[in-house]
Write an enzyme that holds these catalytic residues in place. Structure first.
Site, short mmCIF file in Angstrom:
data_model
loop_
_atom_site.label_atom_id
_atom_site.label_comp_id
_atom_site.label_asym_id
_atom_site.label_seq_id
_atom_site.Cartn_x
_atom_site.Cartn_y
_atom_site.Cartn_z
N CYS C 104 -113.75 43.42 30.59
CA CYS C 104 -112.40 43.12 30.12
C CYS C 104 -111.78 44.46 29.77
CB CYS C 104 -112.43 42.22 28.88
SG CYS C 104 -110.79 42.02 28.14
N CYS C 107 -109.27 44.38 26.44
CA CYS C 107 -109.78 44.15 25.08
C CYS C 107 -111.27 43.86 25.14
CB CYS C 107 -108.98 43.09 24.33
SG CYS C 107 -108.73 41.52 25.15
N SER C 108 -111.68 42.63 24.85
CA SER C 108 -113.12 42.36 24.79
C SER C 108 -113.43 40.92 25.15
CB SER C 108 -113.63 42.69 23.39
OG SER C 108 -112.80 42.07 22.42
N CYS C 109 -112.65 40.32 26.06
CA CYS C 109 -112.85 38.91 26.44
C CYS C 109 -114.26 38.70 26.98
CB CYS C 109 -111.81 38.52 27.49
SG CYS C 109 -110.12 38.63 26.86
#
Lengths: 117, 103, 199
Positions: C104, C107-109
């Site tokens: 991702c 961000c940090s999906c």
């Protein structure tokens, strides 16, 4: 708003939350296999269209369904639900000659991020 | 926004540093930030896109250097402040109280 | 870099979250017991063991694998794994000729119900920057050398879809039970930066 107790919280975590629209009122603009170009957009607020795909050409690989558009959802301007597609780009299209050997990349893009190509 | 968070393809950031047997949380403060995040987002105080935008608006050098859950905390604080739910000044006043043991 | 940080945190952050939490509780916006439940759920109940069960079942049961590749959200729910950050799942199959890798960049999906919360490296700038641009080099850092003929496919999970990799089943595992198979499935293999372990 009342605080959620552990039981209600547990239930909501296990259900999750999605902005997916189950019975969309619109038809998708693109179908699997269509050639598309990511638009070159630079909004000063939130977007999920990263710089590295802007202006690049790819192909629709999956049609995921209808979801809220982050660009408006992030700024209190409504959900603006629209179709989302998995769009696949050749690494060479994204990175030029330095992309050789990097295969293909797929990213999920909303209708507002795409033009036919 | 054309922010520091849009990292795809950037060079020069160094190797991917991995931690063997990494725990889910590295300290109690990380646990608390995560729990507060879930409670406030599930409770409907803000949505995920607002949260992401708040994190992206961190000052770029801080975005790269601050621990992940500190970024979350600052994003939550910013959203609650902007929405008038809890003012940043009230958080800081409470911090002072807690630090002196008055709360 | 963010990932250097592994102590109890700067006192300011610890104090700040304590202050925020106490104000939220005081205003009746958050129930402290709900906070404890959240921590327990994500620290003890949800993690890559869930995803490993999905993978092992797919290896052992061709009909399940077909359902998993067709509608991952529903197939994963059959095993009871549902909820936040797993509402819209897609599973990608690694084969002898295709290797999938998930990142991702914005961000940090990450698919929480099957893999738990992401490791720090997954959320770190170096991984997010390089996985899309130099996936082979990134894999090499993880000790995975892809043969020339294997096509690499990178999935940037920037939207609401969460991706999980179905790794290749290791050779010599024909006689193993589903439970034994699950023990071979690593978190990294389900992100696409590793392979399933040899028996």
């Amino acid at each position: 708003m009342a605080a959620l107790d552990p039981k209600a919280m547990g239930k909501l975590i296990a259900t999750g939350a999605t902005t997916r629209v189950d019975a969309p009122a619109t038809k998708p603009k693109f179908k699997i296999g269509d050639r598309v170009a990511a638009r070159n957009l630079s909004p000063v607020t939130h977007t999920r269209l990263p710089r590295y795909v802007r202006g690049k050409r790819g192909r629709v690989e999956r049609v995921h369904g209808v979801f809220a558009l982050p660009d408006t959802h992030a700024i209190g301007a409504g959900r603006s639900p629209q179709w989302v597609y998995a769009v696949t780009f050749d690494a060479a299209e994204l990175w030029g000659p330095q992309g050789r050997g990097a295969g293909r990349l797929t990213i999920d893009l909303w209708d507002d991020y795409l033009d036919p190509a | 926004m054309n922010g520091i968070h849009d990292l795809g393809g950037m060079d020069g950031l160094g190797p991917v540093l991995r931690e063997a047997n990494e725990p889910v949380f590295h300290g109690d403060w990380e646990r608390r930030v995560f729990a507060v995040f879930i409670a406030t987002i599930v409770g409907g105080l803000f949505n995920d896109d607002e949260f992401r935008q708040a994190r992206e608006r961190l000052e770029p050098a801080r975005y790269l250097k601050a621990p992940y859950y500190e970024q979350w905390l600052l994003a939550i604080q910013r959203l609650l402040d902007e929405k008038g739910i809890i003012k940043k000044a009230d958080i800081e006043a409470r911090m002072k109280k807690l630090a002196t043991g008055a709360a | 870099m963010a990932q250097d940080h592994h102590d109890d945190g700067p006192s300011d952050v610890a104090l700040r979250v304590k202050a925020l939490e106490s104000l939220l509780v005081e205003k009746g916006l958050v129930d402290p017991a709900a906070l404890d439940l959240i921590v327990d759920t994500y620290e003890n109940r949800i993690g890559p063991r869930n995803g490993a069960k999905v993978v092992a079942k797919a290896w052992a049961d061709p009909a399940y694998k077909a359902r998993l590749l067709e509608d991952a959200t529903a197939a994963i729910a059959e095993l009871g794994f549902t909820g936040a950050q797993g509402e819209n799942m897609v599973v990608l199959e690694n084969t002898a000729t295709v290797h999938n890798l998930v990142v991702c960049t914005l961000c940090s999906c990450y698919p929480w119900p099957t893999l738990g919360l992401p490791p720090t490296w997954y959320k770190s700038p170096p991984y997010r920057a390089r996985a899309v641009r130099d996936p082979r080099g990134t894999l090499r850092e993880f000790g995975v050398e892809l043969p020339e003929g294997v096509e690499i496919r990178v999935w940037d999970s920037n939207a609401e879809i969460r991706y999980m990799v179905l790794p290749e089943r290791p050779k010599g595992t024909e006689k193993l039970s589903e439970e034994a198979l699950a023990r071979l499935v690593t978190r990294d293999a389900m992100i696409g930066v590793g392979r399933a372990s040899a028996p």
